[in-house]
Design a protein around this motif. Sequence first.
Motif, PDB file in Angstrom:
ATOM      1  N   GLU A 278       0.805  -1.187  -0.027  1.00  0.00           N
ATOM      2  CA  GLU A 278       0.221  -0.374   0.052  1.00  0.00           C
ATOM      3  C   GLU A 278       1.102   1.457   0.407  1.00  0.00           C
ATOM      4  N   PHE A 279       2.248   0.914   0.893  1.00  0.00           N
ATOM      5  CA  PHE A 279       3.300   2.652   1.025  1.00  0.00           C
ATOM      6  C   PHE A 279       3.666   3.097  -0.654  1.00  0.00           C
ATOM      7  N   ASP A 280       4.438   1.309  -1.259  1.00  0.00           N
ATOM      8  CA  ASP A 280       4.309   1.214  -2.810  1.00  0.00           C
ATOM      9  C   ASP A 280       3.402   1.838  -4.200  1.00  0.00           C
ATOM     10  N   GLU A 281       2.404   1.574  -3.690  1.00  0.00           N
ATOM     11  CA  GLU A 281       1.151   2.310  -4.502  1.00  0.00           C
ATOM     12  C   GLU A 281       0.296   3.164  -4.513  1.00  0.00           C
ATOM     13  N   LYS A 282       0.268   3.602  -2.947  1.00  0.00           N
ATOM     14  CA  LYS A 282       0.144   4.977  -2.684  1.00  0.00           C
ATOM     15  C   LYS A 282       0.631   6.066  -2.466  1.00  0.00           C
ATOM     16  N   THR A 283       1.868   6.187  -1.828  1.00  0.00           N
ATOM     17  CA  THR A 283       2.787   7.203  -2.049  1.00  0.00           C
ATOM     18  C   THR A 283       4.169   7.638  -2.156  1.00  0.00           C
ATOM     19  N   TRP A 284       4.496   7.978  -1.971  1.00  0.00           N
ATOM     20  CA  TRP A 284       5.523   8.485  -2.739  1.00  0.00           C
ATOM     21  C   TRP A 284       7.419   7.973  -2.533  1.00  0.00           C
ATOM     22  N   VAL A 285       7.447   6.823  -2.326  1.00  0.00           N
ATOM     23  CA  VAL A 285       9.144   6.161  -1.736  1.00  0.00           C
ATOM     24  C   VAL A 285       9.843   6.510  -2.133  1.00  0.00           C
ATOM     25  N   LEU A 286      10.876   7.710  -0.998  1.00  0.00           N
ATOM     26  CA  LEU A 286      12.816   7.671  -2.156  1.00  0.00           C
ATOM     27  C   LEU A 286      13.418   6.613  -1.634  1.00  0.00           C
ATOM     28  N   GLU A 287      12.812   6.088  -1.128  1.00  0.00           N
ATOM     29  CA  GLU A 287      13.781   4.744  -0.177  1.00  0.00           C
ATOM     30  C   GLU A 287      12.942   3.735   0.277  1.00  0.00           C
ATOM     31  N   PRO A 288      13.646   2.578  -0.338  1.00  0.00           N
ATOM     32  CA  PRO A 288      14.290   1.563  -1.210  1.00  0.00           C
ATOM     33  C   PRO A 288      14.091   2.338  -2.758  1.00  0.00           C
ATOM     34  N   GLU A 289      15.110   2.658  -3.480  1.00  0.00           N
ATOM     35  CA  GLU A 289      14.573   2.514  -4.822  1.00  0.00           C
ATOM     36  C   GLU A 289      13.884   1.604  -5.967  1.00  0.00           C
TER      37      GLU A 289
END
Length: 366
Positions: free
Chosen positions: A216-227
């Motif tokens: 859910e974090f990966d799909e609905k936020t802008w993940v800076l790290e890890p790439e």
Amino acid sequence: ISHCTELHKYCTMAETSSLIKLSPLLLPQNKDKTVYDGFITAQEKDFRIRIVLPSDHQLKHARLQCCWQLKQILHGYQHIIKQRLQHSSDLLGFMLELKAVLELALKNKQELHAAPPPQYYTQLIKEIECLGWDKLVSIDTEFSTLKLKAEDTSGREHLITVKLKAKHPAEPPDFSADFPIPLVIGWTCQSSLIHIHSQFLAALESLKEFWDVMDEFDEKTWVLEPEKPTRSATMRRIAIGNNVSINIEVDPKHPKMLPECCLLGADHVVTPLRNKLNANIHLWNPECSVLQNMKDILEIEFPTAASHEKANFSMECGICYSYRLDSATPDQVCNDPRCGQPFHQACLYEVRNHYQPDWSWNLVCL
């Protein structure tokens, strides 16, 4: 005295003669016989060796040098060799013991790399057929390392690497998978690939909630790290705004609980967010998703890479003008409210060293 000298010479000659018989390719290089160079032979193989003795011929102070092949074979036996050097009375005795250790090491190495018996392959093919060839992703040319796939109930595909021993199934295989916690697979001499796969599926289900949270974090936020997050990664650094982000560390065993949080950015931006986090922590609801709880507690909406232009966020270092520097991302921020520029710690270190003692933030920002 003359009699003792003659006796010493006789003993030395006898030792040298016995040493030549034991290792005919290992010869003294000087008249004092303090340097021996040549080869030691074991199982019809010759290995280069050099022994340097002190002037008193005490073996405990001797230096042993050898070729890389011999060093590799004797890896793991160094403590035995050092012990033998300490306790052997003469070079002949040491060489006898060194040869015995080398013979043992070669024998163990051959057993380790010995081809499995024919019934091993019959058993393995039978186990793959029972499991289903569709579950097999790959197998190496030695038929010892397999990769099996499985899907969890959310439809995610996972791989498990199985390394079989020559005495399979009598010996337990080695297992590895991209897990955030150690993978434990039970094994008995009656176990097979089906047992591995079924236990792997059960382990996947135990981590389903954790992966749901991370996805859910990966799909609905802008993940800076890890790439490129792996299934074993428990941390996400998520963008909140310009030069502001939050590090979230999720416990794989308790993924719905409040994660460990660390706000990153300039003090004038981070402090209000930290105050909200502390004031609203009692609002955490285990029935809601972790992402929704984070939104409610921080009273914000997380930007996504899809909904925001990258140009709107100044993520690059103000010195080198790049985001990644040897895998490191900017983790230092100027606290001036007019600036808030991020920097790599390494870049700041270089600039400070260059301009000392005249260092000032004005040199790199504003």
